[in-house]
Design an enzyme around this catalytic site. Structure first.
Site, PDB file in Angstrom:
ATOM      1  N   ASN A   1      40.271  61.695 -29.200  1.00  0.00           N
ATOM      2  CA  ASN A   1      41.114  60.499 -28.386  1.00  0.00           C
ATOM      3  C   ASN A   1      42.120  61.284 -28.030  1.00  0.00           C
ATOM      4  OD1 ASN A   1      42.766  58.546 -28.189  1.00  0.00           O
ATOM      5  ND2 ASN A   1      42.548  57.704 -30.279  1.00  0.00           N
TER       6      ASN A   1
ATOM      7  N   ARG B   1      37.051  58.734 -26.759  1.00  0.00           N
ATOM      8  CA  ARG B   1      37.488  57.394 -26.615  1.00  0.00           C
ATOM      9  C   ARG B   1      37.991  57.091 -25.290  1.00  0.00           C
ATOM     10  NH1 ARG B   1      43.281  54.999 -28.077  1.00  0.00           N
ATOM     11  NH2 ARG B   1      42.941  52.830 -27.720  1.00  0.00           N
TER      12      ARG B   1
ATOM     13  N   HIS C   1      41.269  47.290 -28.012  1.00  0.00           N
ATOM     14  CA  HIS C   1      40.946  47.485 -29.365  1.00  0.00           C
ATOM     15  C   HIS C   1      39.483  46.944 -29.727  1.00  0.00           C
ATOM     16  CE1 HIS C   1      45.355  46.419 -30.560  1.00  0.00           C
ATOM     17  NE2 HIS C   1      45.148  47.903 -30.358  1.00  0.00           N
TER      18      HIS C   1
ATOM     19  N   ARG D   1      56.033  45.391 -28.065  1.00  0.00           N
ATOM     20  CA  ARG D   1      55.560  44.515 -26.831  1.00  0.00           C
ATOM     21  C   ARG D   1      55.974  43.176 -27.068  1.00  0.00           C
ATOM     22  NH1 ARG D   1      49.760  47.413 -26.628  1.00  0.00           N
ATOM     23  NH2 ARG D   1      50.510  49.123 -27.756  1.00  0.00           N
TER      24      ARG D   1
ATOM     25  N   GLU E   1      37.701  53.303 -35.990  1.00  0.00           N
ATOM     26  CA  GLU E   1      37.142  53.487 -34.486  1.00  0.00           C
ATOM     27  C   GLU E   1      36.519  54.799 -34.304  1.00  0.00           C
ATOM     28  OE1 GLU E   1      41.388  52.293 -34.062  1.00  0.00           O
ATOM     29  OE2 GLU E   1      40.620  51.178 -32.194  1.00  0.00           O
TER      30      GLU E   1
END
Ligand code: ADP
Length: 398
Positions: A7, A92, A181, A242, A385
């Site tokens: 990743n 990823r 996601h 955010r 993940e």
């Protein structure tokens, strides 16, 4: 088969080496400050080897990958005897646009397609590409697979992914909701079906991924039918920093009143908003819990606002699917904060949800936190993940 999962970020690179015979994690680590100076923390998890945690020069991602391979194969810190034991690499990749609805083996055409998606994820895709190119340079012909955050959501119907903008902006420019996601929502929903002992094709599931970034996904029959993030990961729920959903008119107001340019406004919306912005305390939910317990009203408000939004979006997905069988909490906040889970579940009364406080207090395992009688089941499922990336890579490379 042993799979290396990568990743890559702009200045960091996380990795795991997984033995797919047993799905055992053999080693994991993190390269940081790539392009600045370089630091590697490498943790072998089999064979009783020590952790390596030192500065290593990393002018580019290539030196970072080389350092990772060196440690994975070294006598002192290694878990395999040579690079030849690593059968494939799974990467990823954040954005696959409309081109990728599933994971793919990487070749030159796939690299070109990932590059075409850069305008959709200008911060993430270039870093992912750099990671793939560095790996190809260091590891040569080892097969590599790209696993996209957006791919799972490609099953959303037009009514869910279209923005109500002039159609040409979709047709010509690809402006639509993509969602993120996806790898996490896919993992926890399939695990949930396993735990319920039912085929996923027969289930309506809502998965709540709540970490620094947060999104909710409606999964009908194993397919994503709606999700709360959109063209970018800025929207939907309020997050650590955010803002989540926002009236575009606020942008114009801020620019006019304070003379900000669009980059300055987006910096506020991405980095200074969310629960950090509302509380003025922190983006970390643990800090907010502590501050709220000490009587900080804005920290309490930020926590209430977050729980309210999760409850509200879940409600909208119950409507979207005309029902729900299970609701899942995952990621940093979802897996660890019993108080936040209970607070969110207070919005599920109309569904006949009953939370079992003793189960909700447990941590770190797949667990049903609703009572046996609860009409809709509620689960905590730690996301993984990397395991999905490794499984896809293993399947594609065969
Ligand atoms: P990312 O989105 O970066 O992958 P994570 O899924 O690791 O993030 O989630 C990180 C967040 O999880 C932290 O910001 C923190 O707010 C939250 N978190 C971790 N542990 C707890 C806890 N015990 N209670 C509340 N929040 C927690």
């Amino acid at each position: 088969m042993k799979i290396l999962v990568i990743n890559a970020g702009s200045s960091s690179l996380k990795y795991q080496l997984i033995d797919m015979e047993t799905e055992q994690l053999m080693a994991k680590g993190l390269c940081e400050r790539i392009g600045i100076d370089g630091h590697l923390k490498h943790s072998p998890l089999v064979g009783g080897k020590p952790v390596f945690d030192q500065d290593v020069p990393m002018p580019t991602h290539s030196e970072a990958i080389a350092a990772v391979i060196d440690k994975l194969t070294s006598a002192e810190y290694g878990v395999v005897s040579s690079m030849a034991e690593i059968d494939a690499v799974g990467h990823r990749v954040v954005h696959g646009g409309e081109k990728f609805a599933s994971s793919v083996r990487i070749d030159d055409a796939v690299m070109a397609a990932i590059k075409e998606c850069i305008p959709f994820a200008p911060l993430h895709n270039p870093a992912n590409i750099t990671g793939i190119e560095a790996c190809r340079a260091v590891m040569g012909d080892v097969p590599m697979v790209a696993v996209f955050d957006t791919a799972f959501h490609q099953t959303m119907p037009g009514k869910a992914y279209m923005y109500a903008l002039p159609y040409d902006y979709y047709a010509k420019d690809g402006i639509r909701r993509y969602g993120f996601h996806g790898t996490s929502h896919r993992y926890v929903s399939s695990r949930c079906a396993q735990l319920m002992g039912k085929p996923i094709e027969e289930l309506k599931i809502i998965s709540c991924h709540m970490g620094n970034g947060s999104s909710i996904c409606a999964i009908n029959g194993g397919k994503s039918v709606d999700t709360s993030m959109g063209f970018t990961p800025l929207v939907g729920l309020p997050m650590g920093t955010r803002c989540g959903d926002l009236d575009a008119g606020v942008i114009q107001f801020l620019m006019n009143k304070y003379g900000y340019n669009i980059d300055e406004v987006l910096n506020i919306l991405n980095k200074k908003s969310g629960v950090l912005g509302v509380s003025g305390v922190s983006s970390d939910f643990r800090d907010l819990d502590n501050a709220a317990a000490e009587g900080n009203e804005r920290a309490a408000l930020a926590l209430e606002l977050f729980a309210y939004w999760v409850g509200k979006v879940v409600g909208s997905y119950v409507a979207a699917m005309n029902g729900v069988d299970a609701i899942i909490f995952t990621a940093g906040v979802g897996e660890n904060s019993a108080a936040m889970r209970a607070s969110i579940a207070s919005y599920f009364g109309y569904l006949g949800v009953e939370i079992d406080p003793a189960a909700n207090a447990k941590r770190g395992e797949d667990i049903m936190i609703s009572t046996a009688d609860s009409k809709v089941k509620v689960f905590v499922i730690p996301t993984n993940e990397e395991l999905v990336i490794a499984r896809d890579t293993c399947e594609i490379v065969g």
